[in-house]
Design a protein around this motif. Structure first.
Motif, PDB file in Angstrom:
ATOM      1  N   SER A  91       0.560  -1.144   0.325  1.00  0.00           N
ATOM      2  CA  SER A  91      -0.041  -0.177  -0.414  1.00  0.00           C
ATOM      3  C   SER A  91       1.169   1.134   0.112  1.00  0.00           C
ATOM      4  CB  SER A  91      -0.584  -0.093   1.272  1.00  0.00           C
ATOM      5  OG  SER A  91      -1.567   1.473   1.460  1.00  0.00           O
ATOM      6  N   GLY A  92       0.282   2.091  -0.482  1.00  0.00           N
ATOM      7  CA  GLY A  92       1.119   3.570  -0.213  1.00  0.00           C
ATOM      8  C   GLY A  92       1.017   4.091   0.831  1.00  0.00           C
ATOM      9  N   ILE A  93       1.958   5.171   1.053  1.00  0.00           N
ATOM     10  CA  ILE A  93       1.252   6.074   2.933  1.00  0.00           C
ATOM     11  C   ILE A  93       0.448   6.710   2.424  1.00  0.00           C
ATOM     12  CG2 ILE A  93       2.973   7.554   4.308  1.00  0.00           C
ATOM     13  CD1 ILE A  93       5.361   6.479   2.683  1.00  0.00           C
ATOM     14  N   GLY A  94      -0.276   6.206   3.803  1.00  0.00           N
ATOM     15  CA  GLY A  94      -1.549   7.333   4.065  1.00  0.00           C
ATOM     16  C   GLY A  94      -2.962   7.018   4.120  1.00  0.00           C
ATOM     17  N   TYR A  95      -2.987   5.387   3.746  1.00  0.00           N
ATOM     18  CA  TYR A  95      -3.780   4.587   3.569  1.00  0.00           C
ATOM     19  C   TYR A  95      -4.014   3.850   5.072  1.00  0.00           C
ATOM     20  CZ  TYR A  95      -3.693   6.073  -1.433  1.00  0.00           C
ATOM     21  OH  TYR A  95      -3.868   7.468  -2.175  1.00  0.00           O
ATOM     22  N   ASP A  96      -4.122   4.430   6.034  1.00  0.00           N
ATOM     23  CA  ASP A  96      -3.953   3.673   7.410  1.00  0.00           C
ATOM     24  C   ASP A  96      -5.036   2.552   7.528  1.00  0.00           C
ATOM     25  OD1 ASP A  96      -1.635   4.539   8.197  1.00  0.00           O
ATOM     26  OD2 ASP A  96      -2.255   6.532   9.178  1.00  0.00           O
ATOM     27  N   ASP A  97      -6.568   3.170   7.675  1.00  0.00           N
ATOM     28  CA  ASP A  97      -7.777   3.012   7.639  1.00  0.00           C
ATOM     29  C   ASP A  97      -7.516   2.107   6.423  1.00  0.00           C
ATOM     30  OD1 ASP A  97      -8.507   4.512   9.340  1.00  0.00           O
ATOM     31  OD2 ASP A  97      -9.255   5.288   7.860  1.00  0.00           O
ATOM     32  N   ASP A  98      -7.563   2.078   5.420  1.00  0.00           N
ATOM     33  CA  ASP A  98      -7.218   0.537   4.639  1.00  0.00           C
ATOM     34  C   ASP A  98      -6.450  -0.604   4.602  1.00  0.00           C
ATOM     35  OD1 ASP A  98      -8.910   1.733   2.306  1.00  0.00           O
ATOM     36  OD2 ASP A  98      -7.602   3.025   2.403  1.00  0.00           O
ATOM     37  N   ILE A  99      -4.856   0.200   5.118  1.00  0.00           N
ATOM     38  CA  ILE A  99      -4.006  -0.920   5.796  1.00  0.00           C
ATOM     39  C   ILE A  99      -4.791  -2.191   7.025  1.00  0.00           C
ATOM     40  CG2 ILE A  99      -1.700  -1.331   6.649  1.00  0.00           C
ATOM     41  CD1 ILE A  99      -0.826   1.221   4.951  1.00  0.00           C
ATOM     42  N   ARG A 100      -5.102  -1.118   7.901  1.00  0.00           N
ATOM     43  CA  ARG A 100      -5.977  -1.550   9.188  1.00  0.00           C
ATOM     44  C   ARG A 100      -7.073  -2.857   8.697  1.00  0.00           C
ATOM     45  NH1 ARG A 100      -8.125   2.753  11.183  1.00  0.00           N
ATOM     46  NH2 ARG A 100      -6.075   3.256  12.109  1.00  0.00           N
ATOM     47  N   ALA A 101      -7.873  -2.219   8.025  1.00  0.00           N
ATOM     48  CA  ALA A 101      -9.101  -3.337   7.158  1.00  0.00           C
ATOM     49  C   ALA A 101      -8.011  -4.690   6.888  1.00  0.00           C
ATOM     50  CB  ALA A 101      -9.614  -2.682   5.740  1.00  0.00           C
ATOM     51  N   ALA A 102      -6.878  -3.896   5.538  1.00  0.00           N
ATOM     52  CA  ALA A 102      -6.729  -5.316   5.175  1.00  0.00           C
ATOM     53  C   ALA A 102      -5.662  -6.633   6.501  1.00  0.00           C
ATOM     54  CB  ALA A 102      -5.572  -5.515   3.884  1.00  0.00           C
ATOM     55  N   MET A 103      -4.850  -5.695   7.395  1.00  0.00           N
ATOM     56  CA  MET A 103      -4.717  -6.612   8.103  1.00  0.00           C
ATOM     57  C   MET A 103      -6.286  -7.462   9.403  1.00  0.00           C
ATOM     58  SD  MET A 103      -1.308  -6.265   8.882  1.00  0.00           S
ATOM     59  CE  MET A 103      -0.813  -6.441   9.967  1.00  0.00           C
ATOM     60  N   GLU A 104      -6.661  -6.468   9.052  1.00  0.00           N
ATOM     61  CA  GLU A 104      -8.772  -7.286  10.234  1.00  0.00           C
ATOM     62  C   GLU A 104      -8.533  -8.550   9.404  1.00  0.00           C
ATOM     63  OE1 GLU A 104     -10.878  -4.401  10.420  1.00  0.00           O
ATOM     64  OE2 GLU A 104     -10.211  -3.351  12.329  1.00  0.00           O
ATOM     65  N   ALA A 105      -8.621  -8.720   8.063  1.00  0.00           N
ATOM     66  CA  ALA A 105      -8.967  -9.682   7.006  1.00  0.00           C
ATOM     67  C   ALA A 105      -7.956 -11.130   7.264  1.00  0.00           C
ATOM     68  CB  ALA A 105      -9.301  -8.945   5.488  1.00  0.00           C
ATOM     69  N   GLY A 106      -6.796 -10.556   7.867  1.00  0.00           N
ATOM     70  CA  GLY A 106      -6.023 -11.694   7.677  1.00  0.00           C
ATOM     71  C   GLY A 106      -4.283 -11.278   7.177  1.00  0.00           C
ATOM     72  N   ALA A 107      -3.981 -10.809   6.815  1.00  0.00           N
ATOM     73  CA  ALA A 107      -3.207 -10.139   6.250  1.00  0.00           C
ATOM     74  C   ALA A 107      -1.630  -9.985   7.263  1.00  0.00           C
ATOM     75  CB  ALA A 107      -3.486  -8.652   5.435  1.00  0.00           C
ATOM     76  N   ARG A 108      -0.492 -10.339   7.137  1.00  0.00           N
ATOM     77  CA  ARG A 108       0.274 -11.167   7.795  1.00  0.00           C
ATOM     78  C   ARG A 108       1.479  -9.699   8.037  1.00  0.00           C
ATOM     79  NH1 ARG A 108       1.812 -16.436   9.456  1.00  0.00           N
ATOM     80  NH2 ARG A 108      -0.671 -17.757   8.117  1.00  0.00           N
ATOM     81  N   ASP A 109       1.376  -8.927   7.410  1.00  0.00           N
ATOM     82  CA  ASP A 109       2.364  -7.720   6.884  1.00  0.00           C
ATOM     83  C   ASP A 109       2.178  -6.656   6.064  1.00  0.00           C
ATOM     84  OD1 ASP A 109       4.033  -5.634   8.581  1.00  0.00           O
ATOM     85  OD2 ASP A 109       5.305  -7.433   9.015  1.00  0.00           O
ATOM     86  N   VAL A 110       3.221  -5.448   5.709  1.00  0.00           N
ATOM     87  CA  VAL A 110       2.669  -4.635   5.453  1.00  0.00           C
ATOM     88  C   VAL A 110       4.288  -3.739   4.308  1.00  0.00           C
ATOM     89  CG1 VAL A 110       1.850  -2.363   4.685  1.00  0.00           C
ATOM     90  CG2 VAL A 110       0.206  -3.692   6.309  1.00  0.00           C
ATOM     91  N   VAL A 111       3.996  -3.505   3.307  1.00  0.00           N
ATOM     92  CA  VAL A 111       5.230  -3.199   2.340  1.00  0.00           C
ATOM     93  C   VAL A 111       4.468  -2.079   1.906  1.00  0.00           C
ATOM     94  CG1 VAL A 111       6.467  -3.383   0.739  1.00  0.00           C
ATOM     95  CG2 VAL A 111       5.964  -5.773   2.077  1.00  0.00           C
TER      96      VAL A 111
END
Length: 130
Positions: A91-111
């Motif tokens: 994800s690009g910088i500044g999309y914290d809500d989307d990153i949070r949603a992805a982590m809640e969906a089961g993603a292990r980490d973020v690049v």
């Protein structure tokens, strides 16, 4: 004597999911140079789900924002059908809500884009327990 002692270590398999060819090529080159095997590439979430279950990669690197089914929906679908699936979100910088949603969906980490090869490789190794 261990019959597997001369066997080469298993190569980690990766699927890359991004609608932008540039990022898929960049990731593929980085990962292949680091010794990973890219077994599939997908251009949207629906394609990612289909190819995940065809190839069963060790790890999937998935963009969030794509036309059609996005990376959050695709991650949720993959994880719901394979609880052991390992998905990293790009994800690009500044999309914290989307990153949070992805982590809640089961993603292990973020690049975070833009990324450097060592960051991507370190994050993958952490996610697969290497």
């Amino acid at each position: 004597m261990d019959i597997n002692s001369d066997a080469a270590p298993r190569t980690t398999t990766v699927m890359i999911v991004d609608d932008e060819l540039f990022f898929r090529e960049l990731l593929r080159d980085m990962l292949q140079q680091a010794g990973f095997m890219v077994v599939a590439e997908a251009v949207d979430g629906m394609d990612a789900v289909d190819k995940y279950f065809q190839h069963r990669p060790d790890i999937t690197v998935m963009d969030i924002f794509m036309p059609g089914e996005n990376g959050i929906v695709a991650t949720k679908e993959i994880i719901s059908r394979d609880k052991d699936a390992k998905v990293l979100i790009c994800s690009g910088i500044g999309y914290d809500d989307d990153i949070r949603a992805a982590m809640e969906a089961g993603a292990r980490d973020v690049v975070v884009k833009p990324f450097f090869a060592n960051e991507v490789i370190d994050t993958i190794n952490k996610a697969i327990g290497a």
